[in-house]
Write an enzyme that holds these catalytic residues in place. Structure first.
Site, PDB file in Angstrom:
ATOM      1  N   ARG A   1      33.072 -50.845 -75.745  1.00  0.00           N
ATOM      2  CA  ARG A   1      32.626 -52.198 -75.440  1.00  0.00           C
ATOM      3  C   ARG A   1      31.115 -52.169 -75.249  1.00  0.00           C
ATOM      4  O   ARG A   1      30.564 -51.164 -74.772  1.00  0.00           O
ATOM      5  CB  ARG A   1      33.278 -52.691 -74.144  1.00  0.00           C
ATOM      6  CG  ARG A   1      34.728 -53.118 -74.332  1.00  0.00           C
ATOM      7  CD  ARG A   1      34.819 -54.425 -75.138  1.00  0.00           C
ATOM      8  NE  ARG A   1      36.167 -54.901 -75.292  1.00  0.00           N
ATOM      9  CZ  ARG A   1      36.946 -54.736 -76.367  1.00  0.00           C
ATOM     10  NH1 ARG A   1      36.496 -54.077 -77.416  1.00  0.00           N
ATOM     11  NH2 ARG A   1      38.151 -55.245 -76.409  1.00  0.00           N
TER      12      ARG A   1
ATOM     13  N   HIS B   1      31.570 -55.280 -84.819  1.00  0.00           N
ATOM     14  CA  HIS B   1      32.794 -55.196 -84.014  1.00  0.00           C
ATOM     15  C   HIS B   1      34.046 -55.271 -84.899  1.00  0.00           C
ATOM     16  O   HIS B   1      34.925 -56.104 -84.693  1.00  0.00           O
ATOM     17  CB  HIS B   1      32.820 -56.312 -82.946  1.00  0.00           C
ATOM     18  CG  HIS B   1      33.784 -56.031 -81.824  1.00  0.00           C
ATOM     19  ND1 HIS B   1      33.572 -56.422 -80.526  1.00  0.00           N
ATOM     20  CD2 HIS B   1      34.983 -55.384 -81.810  1.00  0.00           C
ATOM     21  CE1 HIS B   1      34.592 -56.051 -79.760  1.00  0.00           C
ATOM     22  NE2 HIS B   1      35.456 -55.417 -80.526  1.00  0.00           N
TER      23      HIS B   1
HETATM   24  C1  GLV Z   1      38.925 -54.631 -80.342  1.00  0.00           C
HETATM   25  O1  GLV Z   1      37.836 -54.660 -79.892  1.00  0.00           O
HETATM   26  C2  GLV Z   1      40.086 -54.417 -79.533  1.00  0.00           C
HETATM   27  O2  GLV Z   1      39.963 -54.375 -78.308  1.00  0.00           O
HETATM   28  O3  GLV Z   1      41.198 -54.302 -80.099  1.00  0.00           O
END
Ligand code: GLV
Length: 325
Positions: free
Chosen positions: A240, A288
């Site tokens: 994250r 992401h």
């Molecule tokens: C992606 O970021 C997830 O948490 O699956």
């Protein structure tokens, strides 16, 4: 008018999409249409908020749950649940579930090993050389065999395990930092305890982060950690954005302490177009998408969780609210 249209169908369980960032109905309504026992609404279309028993969510607004006092289950569309657990309107007794999907872990593992090879083989150098039609065999004298390279992995859940196995299969030395002690698998050395992250980082030529975001892991990728890593080590950041102190990484890259970084998650997403990561010569940025999951997997996860809750069972994908994952 057909009066049955006005009556709730008793065998249908109703839920609501709650999200500030994505158009969840656009992403999920086709997959959800297959789930005949479930009906999901946009908040503005909910016929009776008191009938809403579950929510499908990603980054919900702070007051998102206030209107739905009878929500029993909150299904997150991803593996990471940090954007939901601290939501002040999250109903106290609701069960929170997430996606726990081996296919998602396999996708993540493929992405991670691609970046391991990228840094091991200095692929950025070849891409730059190709632009100049420059045939130079950069690594002929310096390439180390995988068995001489230590890949450190922070986090040993479903994602961390898949990455560790895939990396070990390529012949790298693999060290993992795991919150809990336990058996190591073949080719994987597991370190647990309070100092596990530092112990792993101190030996990692390539460090991969897939920790969950918790108060303990926030800002874990910082100047102090970079300073104990081998000089020129690479960072692959797939956890994250809030795990990383971004200015510390830029300083470590500029000094050469960190030789390169692959970054998929950021403090602010989308990454602002003026952010220095976009143009840093030793950084690979992706939006992401290290692992994505399909709407069908999410719809199945939701259906299974609802069936479990309805039958009084604990869903296998339940989030432990104490550990935060
Ligand atoms: C992606 O970021 C997830 O948490 O699956």
């Amino acid at each position: 008018m057909n009066t049955s249209e006005l009556l709730p169908e008793v065998d249908v369980i109703e839920g609501v999409y709650l999200c500030t960032r994505l158009d969840l109905p656009e992403l999920f309504s086709a997959a959800m249409a297959e789930k005949k026992g479930l009906r999901l609404y946009r908040p503005e279309d909910v016929p009776d908020p008191a009938r809403i028993r579950f929510a499908l969510v990603w980054a919900p607004a702070e007051d998102a749950f206030d209107a739905y006092p009878n929500v029993e289950l909150v299904q997150v569309i991803a593996a990471g649940v940090d954007g939901v657990l601290h939501n002040p309107s999250l109903p106290e007794n609701a069960v929170v579930t997430r996606v726990h999907d081996p296919e998602q872990a396999a996708t993540m593992a493929g992405f991670a090993v691609w970046h391991v090879v990228w840094h091991h083989r200095k692929m950025g150098t070849y891409l730059k050389a190709q632009q100049d039609a420059n045939w130079s065999r950069y690594l002929i004298k310096t390439l180390k065999s995988p068995s001489l390279i230590t890949v450190g992995i922070l986090g040993y859940g479903l994602m961390g395990k898949a990455i560790a196995q895939a990396t070990a299969a390529l012949g790298f030395q693999v060290l993992v930092a795991s919150r809990t002690a336990g058996e190591s698998e073949a080719g994987i050395t597991r370190i647990s305890g309070d100092d596990a992250v530092n112990e792993v980082a101190a030996q990692a030529d390539i460090l991969i982060n897939v920790l969950p975001l918790t108060p303990q892991t926030r800002n874990v990728l910082n100047a102090k950690l970079f300073a104990i890593m081998p000089k020129g080590a690479a960072l692959i950041q797939l956890g994250r954005g809030d795990h990383l102190v971004e200015e510390d990484l830029i300083a470590a890259l500029d000094s050469g302490q960190i030789g390169g970084a692959s970054l998929d998650v950021f403090k602010q997403e989308p990454l602002p177009d003026t952010h220095p990561f976009w143009t840093h010569p030793n950084v690979v940025v992706t939006p992401h998408e290290a692992s994505v999951t399909t709407p069908e997997v999410v719809a199945n996860a939701l259906e299974n969780a609802i069936n479990d809750v309805a039958a009084g069972r604990c869903p296998t994908s339940i989030v432990d609210l104490k550990t935060g994952y």
